[in-house]
Scaffold this active site. Structure first.
Site, PDB file in Angstrom:
ATOM      1  N   GLU A  54      60.801  80.137  -7.943  1.00  0.00           N
ATOM      2  CA  GLU A  54      61.108  81.199  -7.464  1.00  0.00           C
ATOM      3  C   GLU A  54      61.027  82.366  -8.059  1.00  0.00           C
ATOM      4  O   GLU A  54      60.793  83.578  -7.417  1.00  0.00           O
ATOM      5  CB  GLU A  54      62.724  81.004  -6.654  1.00  0.00           C
ATOM      6  CG  GLU A  54      62.624  79.847  -5.766  1.00  0.00           C
ATOM      7  CD  GLU A  54      62.810  78.615  -6.481  1.00  0.00           C
ATOM      8  OE1 GLU A  54      62.858  78.639  -7.696  1.00  0.00           O
ATOM      9  OE2 GLU A  54      63.261  77.691  -5.687  1.00  0.00           O
ATOM     10  N   PHE A 116      77.290  71.901  -1.074  1.00  0.00           N
ATOM     11  CA  PHE A 116      75.946  71.609  -2.007  1.00  0.00           C
ATOM     12  C   PHE A 116      74.882  72.660  -1.957  1.00  0.00           C
ATOM     13  O   PHE A 116      74.526  73.171  -1.128  1.00  0.00           O
ATOM     14  CB  PHE A 116      75.264  70.350  -1.650  1.00  0.00           C
ATOM     15  CG  PHE A 116      73.989  69.875  -2.251  1.00  0.00           C
ATOM     16  CD1 PHE A 116      74.054  69.629  -3.723  1.00  0.00           C
ATOM     17  CD2 PHE A 116      72.757  69.998  -1.518  1.00  0.00           C
ATOM     18  CE1 PHE A 116      72.899  69.456  -4.230  1.00  0.00           C
ATOM     19  CE2 PHE A 116      71.540  69.866  -2.271  1.00  0.00           C
ATOM     20  CZ  PHE A 116      71.394  69.685  -3.638  1.00  0.00           C
ATOM     21  N   GLN A 117      74.614  73.068  -3.056  1.00  0.00           N
ATOM     22  CA  GLN A 117      73.556  74.174  -3.232  1.00  0.00           C
ATOM     23  C   GLN A 117      74.125  75.603  -2.895  1.00  0.00           C
ATOM     24  O   GLN A 117      73.449  76.429  -2.345  1.00  0.00           O
ATOM     25  CB  GLN A 117      72.295  73.885  -2.623  1.00  0.00           C
ATOM     26  CG  GLN A 117      71.546  73.042  -3.437  1.00  0.00           C
ATOM     27  CD  GLN A 117      69.784  72.901  -3.289  1.00  0.00           C
ATOM     28  OE1 GLN A 117      69.467  73.146  -2.399  1.00  0.00           O
ATOM     29  NE2 GLN A 117      69.154  72.528  -4.256  1.00  0.00           N
ATOM     30  N   LYS A 166      72.156  78.614   7.230  1.00  0.00           N
ATOM     31  CA  LYS A 166      71.351  77.573   8.019  1.00  0.00           C
ATOM     32  C   LYS A 166      71.553  77.533   9.296  1.00  0.00           C
ATOM     33  O   LYS A 166      70.661  77.343  10.260  1.00  0.00           O
ATOM     34  CB  LYS A 166      71.711  76.129   7.341  1.00  0.00           C
ATOM     35  CG  LYS A 166      70.442  75.269   7.547  1.00  0.00           C
ATOM     36  CD  LYS A 166      71.073  73.882   6.917  1.00  0.00           C
ATOM     37  CE  LYS A 166      69.867  72.972   6.994  1.00  0.00           C
ATOM     38  NZ  LYS A 166      70.222  71.670   6.309  1.00  0.00           N
ATOM     39  N   MET A 477      55.509  91.907 -30.249  1.00  0.00           N
ATOM     40  CA  MET A 477      56.051  93.035 -30.096  1.00  0.00           C
ATOM     41  C   MET A 477      57.364  92.928 -30.922  1.00  0.00           C
ATOM     42  O   MET A 477      57.771  93.699 -31.685  1.00  0.00           O
ATOM     43  CB  MET A 477      56.585  93.632 -28.823  1.00  0.00           C
ATOM     44  CG  MET A 477      56.905  95.177 -28.630  1.00  0.00           C
ATOM     45  SD  MET A 477      55.889  96.302 -29.528  1.00  0.00           S
ATOM     46  CE  MET A 477      54.898  96.831 -28.196  1.00  0.00           C
TER      47      MET A 477
END
Lengths: 565, 99
Positions: A54, A116-117, A166, A477
């Site tokens: 993502e 959940f999630q 949802k 760097m």
């Protein structure tokens, strides 16, 4: 207006079409399944690019937005999908990149129950978004999406996060869409007064310097910038994000300011009697020690975000408006002055950098390759037409220093947040945004491996990105700072790397590896002429440093040209 | 740097999360909130927050600039307590007082 009943998910996708969205980047998961199910019906209307993480979706959307000037759009599911976006959203916030990030959320009546999630995406992203909203009813979709796009693209652009429960995805709603408009900038009496004063200050200045930032690009004021500079005979420097707002070969272009910028504009900052900052925010990477910044100058700061005015550098004349309007008004009032000795000073600085830094690096054709040589050759092959997307670190600073640009929006880099792993996915987004242009991702061995999984995105969607890997087997760097400021103590910066050729091969991406100067021209020309994605790994010096450098916290006057200083 | 009490008056749309954004501006500015009162104004959907903090003028200016950048904030301004005496009447006139 015609109304019909649709699911919230369809309403959202139709709203995206209304906003002119044609490409989006995302990754499906549990809570976002109703939206993806609806997306299945939008094939041919919305080009969804399946990324591999993502974070890659956000960076790709950033690359798309920066290359096109449009709002970048990305999708992720609830919980880990949303939290994986956090780095990208922060990057967009710091670099004022317009994004609409849509993350799913658990059903509204389950919110707060550690379903959940479930992650509290709204709270997590409050400090890193310009605006956010949780849609809990399908009827909210249209007005929220309209506001999201208006907020993302208006004023100082930035990321917006929409959390889409949802149930709201599946519920029915009556669909009707009307776009929202926010903020336009008008000539006001105050602005006119300020512009009049600014013009007087510019016209009486003997040693002026314009420092142009990304605000010039975002307001579409590039040609006005050049025309004001030409009318007044004013040298123009750019910040890292302002690069390509004026062509690199413009006679009034003085180079880039900042920590690894050019000698001339940095020293001109210290010598100028008038500094005109346009659409920029005087970041610490630009100013060095703010107390010692531009000590001889009066400062005019043209900036549309009021919070930036007087934040880092006190402005003698703040002008709170967008760059385009200010430049439009200035162009009528600025008059030509010769300023011979000022341009001679600039020329002396430029020649000194040329001799002491540039030629030294470019002329050494026997030893190991310098990153500068590689970028210089790519710049020559690209003829200023290519879009350069960088990762972060030495590769980025070398790309900023040695690339050449003819057109605006052709340098895409993570400036404010300095996000390693930005380069590859941002290049994917840029290429999809401007498919007719050559897009080169300049990356290092460290940064590439932070988002190397996006090679899968390139393979699956056949995205013709050219990947230029500058491999020095170090986190270059950080190693440079360890060498210069931490007594050569290379604490965990050496990289044992995989065989990148085999990795590219596994992803069906043609590749080549170059270690010697005499192979460079043909390898670059092969890469640039190849249709489709290509990876060119160039093995460069392990311990090369980027110079000039303003040591952290030092004044621009104390910039160093080599290790001995 | 001299510190003293500053009172910030914020008018904002009464939305979920707007108070979180307001307090976040103080976190970003590293300014501790001493007192915080929020109430709905006589105009439906618009709330007023009165926030007191002890800090420098430079820091409170930065916080107020951040507050004014919040999309759902209508206006934020800062005052010193002595200025407030003159403002209070106006502010309370705007509040919807329910007894």
């Amino acid at each position: 207006m015609e109304k019909r009943e649709v699911k919230g998910a369809e309403a959202l996708l139709l709203s995206l079409l209304e906003e002119g969205v044609d490409t989006l980047f995302g990754y499906p998961g549990g809570a976002i399944m109703p939206l993806y199910d609806e997306l299945y019906n939008f094939e041919g209307r919305l080009n969804h690019i399946l990324v591999r993480h993502e974070q890659g979706a956000v960076h790709a959307a950033e690359g798309y937005a920066r290359a096109t000037g449009k709002v970048g759009v990305c999708f992720a599911t609830a919980g880990p999908g949303a939290t994986n976006m956090v780095t990208g959203i922060t990057d967009a916030m710091m670099d004022s990149t317009p994004l609409v990030c849509i993350t799913a959320q658990v059903t509204a009546d389950m919110l707060g129950k550690d379903f959940f999630q479930e992650a509290d995406t709204i709270s997590i992203t409050i400090p890193i978004t310009k605006w956010s909203y949780q849609i809990t009813k399908a009827s909210e979709v249209m007005s929220v999406i309209a506001k999201a796009f208006a907020v993302a693209r208006s004023g100082r652009p930035g990321p917006v996060l929409i959390s889409f429960t949802k149930n709201a995805q599946t519920e029915l709603t009556e669909y009707s869409y009307s776009k929202q408009k926010r903020h336009t900038y008008h000539k006001t009496h105050t602005i006119e007064e300020a512009i009049r004063s600014a013009a007087e200050m510019i016209n009486s200045s003997e040693r002026p310097l314009i420092v142009a930032g990304q605000g010039v690009i975002q307001s579409g004021a590039e040609s006005l910038l050049a025309s004001v500079a030409e009318r007044g005979n004013l040298p123009v420097a750019t910040t890292l994000l302002g690069i390509s707002s004026i062509p690199s070969d413009h006679p009034l272009f003085a180079g880039n300011v900042g920590m690894h910028g050019n000698l001339a504009p940095n020293l001109m900052t210290q010598e100028c009697d008038l500094l005109i900052g346009i659409g920029m925010r005087f970041s610490d990477r630009v100013t060095g020690d703010t107390k010692l910044y531009a000590p001889k100058a009066k400062v005019i700061h043209i900036e549309l975000d009021k919070a930036e005015i007087n934040k880092n550098i006190k402005a003698d004349l703040p002008i709170h408006t967008d760059a385009k309007l200010a430049l439009e008004m200035l162009s009528e009032r600025v008059i030509y002055r010769d300023r011979v000795s000022w341009f001679e000073f600039a020329d002396r600085c430029r020649k000194r950098e040329e001799v002491e830094v540039v030629e030294k690096l470019l002329s050494d054709t026997d030893g190991e390759l310098s990153m500068a040589q590689v970028i210089d050759k790519v710049a020559a092959a690209g003829k200023g037409e290519a879009v350069i997307v960088t990762d972060v670190g030495q590769n980025q600073m070398m790309a900023a220093r040695y690339s050449k640009f003819k057109h605006s929006r052709s340098m895409i880099t993570s400036g404010g947040l300095g996000t390693m792993g930005f380069g590859l996915p941002a290049a994917i987004g840029a290429k999809l945004g401007v498919p007719h242009k050559e897009v080169v991702a300049v990356t290092g061995d460290g940064g590439l491996q932070m988002s190397i999984q996006e090679l899968g995105t390139i393979m699956q969607s056949d995205i013709g990105v050219k990947i230029l890997l500058l491999n020095n087997s170090y986190l270059g760097m950080v190693r440079q700072w360890q060498e210069l400021f931490f007594k050569h103590r290379y604490s965990f910066t050496e990289m044992v790397n995989p065989d990148f050729h085999k990795i590219a091969e596994a992803y069906k991406i043609p590749s080549a590896k170059v270690t010697h100067y005499d192979e460079l021209d043909s390898a670059i020309s092969l890469m640039m002429s190849h249709k489709g994605p290509y990876l060119l790994e160039v093995v460069v010096r392990n311990e090369e440093n980027v110079f000039p450098m303003v040591p952290p916290g030092a004044s621009l006057s104390n910039l160093i040209l080599d290790e001995k200083q | 740097m001299e510190t003293k009490e500053f009172i910030v008056i914020v008018y904002a749309y009464n939305q979920i999360g707007v108070l979180n954004r307001i307090t976040n501006a103080y976190i970003k500015g590293n300014v501790n909130i001493e007192k915080l009162n929020v109430a709905e104004t006589s105009e439906q959907g618009i709330s007023l927050a009165v926030i007191s903090a002890v800090t420098s003028e430079e820091a409170i200016r930065r916080v107020v600039n951040l507050l004014n950048n919040i999309i759902d904030v209508i206006e934020a301004r800062f005052y010193e307590p002595e200025d407030m005496l003159y403002k209070e009447l106006g502010i309370y006139r705007n509040l919807k007082i329910t007894v």
